[in-house]
Scaffold this active site. Structure first.
Site, PDB file in Angstrom:
ATOM      1  N   CYS A   1       0.884  -1.182   0.000  1.00 60.24           N
ATOM      2  CA  CYS A   1       0.000   0.000   0.000  1.00 60.24           C
ATOM      3  C   CYS A   1       0.910   1.217   0.000  1.00 60.24           C
ATOM      4  CB  CYS A   1      -0.884   0.003   1.240  1.00 60.24           C
ATOM      5  SG  CYS A   1      -1.668  -1.597   1.587  1.00 60.24           S
TER       6      CYS A   1
ATOM      7  N   ALA B   1       1.349   4.231  -1.913  1.00 60.22           N
ATOM      8  CA  ALA B   1       1.124   5.660  -2.130  1.00 60.22           C
ATOM      9  C   ALA B   1       0.757   6.359  -0.822  1.00 60.22           C
ATOM     10  CB  ALA B   1       0.016   5.843  -3.152  1.00 60.22           C
TER      11      ALA B   1
ATOM     12  N   GLY C   1       3.985   7.454  -0.709  1.00 57.00           N
ATOM     13  CA  GLY C   1       5.357   7.047  -0.967  1.00 57.00           C
ATOM     14  C   GLY C   1       6.444   7.483   0.001  1.00 57.00           C
ATOM     15  N   SER C   2       6.104   8.042   1.163  1.00 51.76           N
ATOM     16  CA  SER C   2       7.193   8.437   2.067  1.00 51.76           C
ATOM     17  C   SER C   2       7.943   7.202   2.565  1.00 51.76           C
ATOM     18  CB  SER C   2       6.665   9.272   3.238  1.00 51.76           C
ATOM     19  OG  SER C   2       5.719   8.543   3.980  1.00 51.76           O
TER      20      SER C   2
ATOM     21  N   ASP D   1      -5.058  -4.954  -6.684  1.00 49.29           N
ATOM     22  CA  ASP D   1      -5.623  -5.173  -5.356  1.00 49.29           C
ATOM     23  C   ASP D   1      -4.628  -6.068  -4.621  1.00 49.29           C
ATOM     24  OD1 ASP D   1      -6.951  -6.127  -3.084  1.00 49.29           O
ATOM     25  OD2 ASP D   1      -8.900  -6.030  -4.063  1.00 49.29           O
TER      26      ASP D   1
ATOM     27  N   ASP E   1       1.734  -1.448   5.078  1.00 48.56           N
ATOM     28  CA  ASP E   1       1.338  -0.253   5.832  1.00 48.56           C
ATOM     29  C   ASP E   1      -0.125  -0.035   5.449  1.00 48.56           C
ATOM     30  OD1 ASP E   1       1.878   2.055   7.512  1.00 48.56           O
ATOM     31  OD2 ASP E   1       1.615   3.213   5.686  1.00 48.56           O
TER      32      ASP E   1
ATOM     33  N   CYS F   1      -1.725   3.301  11.492  1.00 44.06           N
ATOM     34  CA  CYS F   1      -1.684   4.493  12.349  1.00 44.06           C
ATOM     35  C   CYS F   1      -2.995   4.584  13.121  1.00 44.06           C
ATOM     36  CB  CYS F   1      -1.399   5.745  11.536  1.00 44.06           C
ATOM     37  SG  CYS F   1      -2.454   5.980  10.100  1.00 44.06           S
TER      38      CYS F   1
END
Lengths: 177, 316
Positions: free
Chosen positions: B110, B112, B114-115, B161, B181, B234
């Protein structure tokens, strides 16, 4: 490729590996790896070994990508490496990102900008620079940052004028150093 | 001013200091940048910030993180050169836990915007094959822009997906390491987005937990025996954290392993609202906003089961 058919065309929906040389070329108008390496060396003095670990790919009309490794060709993906050169036009044009990645290796057609010029260039402004006596065409614009020359992006030098071709998404109002 | 609509109340039994937890959730986060080591090292970035008069503070636990006094690092020369990228401190943990080696094959399920993907690319020295996948084309264009901005060339950007991800066309059939993530209810980001919890519902938590289980299972399946999978969110919700791990431990061949979290943190929990989870989830990491003055985070490092070496060579 099957016999009896003409050369395949450039398929804009996929990434295709560049042929090594003109003898290996199957798609009309496609740049070869040898031509690309020669172009970076001739135009900017960047040695061919710089790209030793990278494979080159075309997607769309003349948009070349550099990928740090090898993959089967073609690739139906959204991205393979980084865009680094526009071909299939009279004057090949390096991308801003490629110049920022490899531009520090350049020895030819590099224009060092003063603090005020660098700030104007980064903001996307064209400026009169009659003192340049090198080639016309695409240049790598650099400036001094903390004691070293750092590439900012691609400039187009024509008729005593340096045009900033920094894409809108990369333009910034930056402090004058 | 936060408006969490009482969502955070459900986590009060989990935290050691309710007042500090609530107070931290109401403070805005400082703007933080991570040094892109593909372009510059931290000292060079510091010299450039000094030269242009940009104020910053070096983060003590990570050499490559700078807290910015001004909230818009975009208008600095180091940012313009791709030497730094805006990334919250706590969001640097998943890539550090995954710790990928150069020349390996890594899947960011997952990816994007992109950090974390670009952080992985830097840890891999821009070598090997890093696959950055996401479902949304709009978010993928942000991923591509960020990767280009930072000079990443080992990234393949893909749109699938992740729950039934196919490796067709790559010329290899498993990854060495995978980052999940996961999309989540984002409760831990309330300091950055004060309205993050406005649309919070238990229904959404259950729905997203189903997606998280699907992605994490596929990640374990697509990673070689002995390889590493990192799962992170998060959110504070155990339904999206320990319960997801518990599910994958039952369904796939993998184990939760210890890792050294460089930030103050606590262990994963084994009981929540009448449910109990596999003891291994205590090796997972919970980071609360008041522990280090960051956002909230959850992270677990998994080892994929099976023989690590030898078998593949025989099979090949």
């Amino acid at each position: 490729m099957s016999d009896g058919e003409g050369a395949p065309g450039n398929d804009g929906s996929q990434f295709d590996r560049l042929p090594a040389t003109a003898d290996d070329r199957e798609v009309e108008g496609r740049a070869t790896r040898a031509e690309v390496l020669e172009w970076w060396e001739t135009r900017f003095g960047i040695p061919p070994e710089t790209f030793e670990g990278h494979t080159f790919w075309e997607k769309g009309k003349g948009k070349l990508w550099a990928f740090a490794g090898d993959l089967p060709s073609p690739q139906e993906r959204e991205g393979v490496g980084m865009t680094f050169l526009r071909t299939r036009q009279e004057h090949w044009k390096p991308t801003t990102t490629a110049v920022r990645k490899w531009g520090h290796l350049a020895t030819e057609n590099v224009i060092e900008l003063s603090p005020g010029e660098a700030t104007a260039f980064a903001a996307g402004h064209d400026q009169d620079l009659p003192e340049w006596d090198g080639d016309w065409g695409y240049l790598i614009a650099t400036h001094d940052l903390a004691g070293e020359q750092v590439p900012i992006g691609v400039g187009l030098y024509l008729y005593d004028e340096l045009r900033s071709v920094v894409p809108k998404g990369y333009q910034e109002e930056l402090p004058e150093l | 001013m936060n408006d969490d609509d009482g969502v955070l109340d459900r986590y009060v039994p989990l935290v050691d200091d309710e007042a500090a937890f609530r107070a931290a959730c109401e403070r805005p986060l400082p703007s933080v940048v991570r040094v892109n080591t593909l372009a510059a090292d931290a000292d060079r970035v510091a010299r450039a910030f000094d030269a242009e008069g940009t104020d910053y503070e070096r983060v003590d636990w990570h050499d490559g993180l700078f807290r910015m006094a001004d909230r818009s690092p975009g208008t600095t020369w180091p940012y313009a050169h791709g030497w730094v990228h805006g990334q919250e401190e706590v969001s640097c943990l998943p890539a550090m836990a995954l710790d990928p080696d150069p020349e390996t094959r890594v899947w960011d399920t997952c990816a994007a915007p992109g950090s974390k993907t670009t952080q992985l690319a830097a840890m891999m020295d821009d070598t090997g094959t890093l696959v950055g996948n996401d479902t949304s084309l709009g978010r993928l264009s942000a991923l591509r822009h960020n990767a280009e901005r930072l000079g990443v060339t080992n990234l393949v950007v893909d749109q699938q997906d992740a729950r039934n991800y196919s490796l067709n066309g790559f010329g290899f059939d498993e990854f060495d390491a995978t980052l999940v993530d996961a999309p989540c209810s984002c409760e831990g980001t309330i300091r950055k987005n004060p309205d993050a919890l406005e649309k919070w519902t238990m229904h959404h938590v259950r729905e997203v937990a189903g997606i998280q289980k699907g992605i994490l299972r596929r990640a374990v399946q697509a990673t070689r025996p002995g390889g590493t999978v990192v799962y992170s969110t998060c959110t504070f919700a155990p339904e999206e954290n320990e319960a997801v791990l518990d599910h994958v431990l039952r369904e796939e061949d993998c184990e939760v392993v210890d890792w050294d979290c460089p930030l103050d943190s606590v262990s994963g929990i084994t009981e929540w609202e009448g449910e109990t989870f596999d003891e291994q989830v205590t090796r997972a990491t919970r980071v609360y906003p008041h522990h280090n003055d960051t956002g909230g985070f959850f992270l677990a490092k998994l080892r994929v089961g099976g023989e690590a070496d030898g078998d593949e060579e025989v099979a090949a």
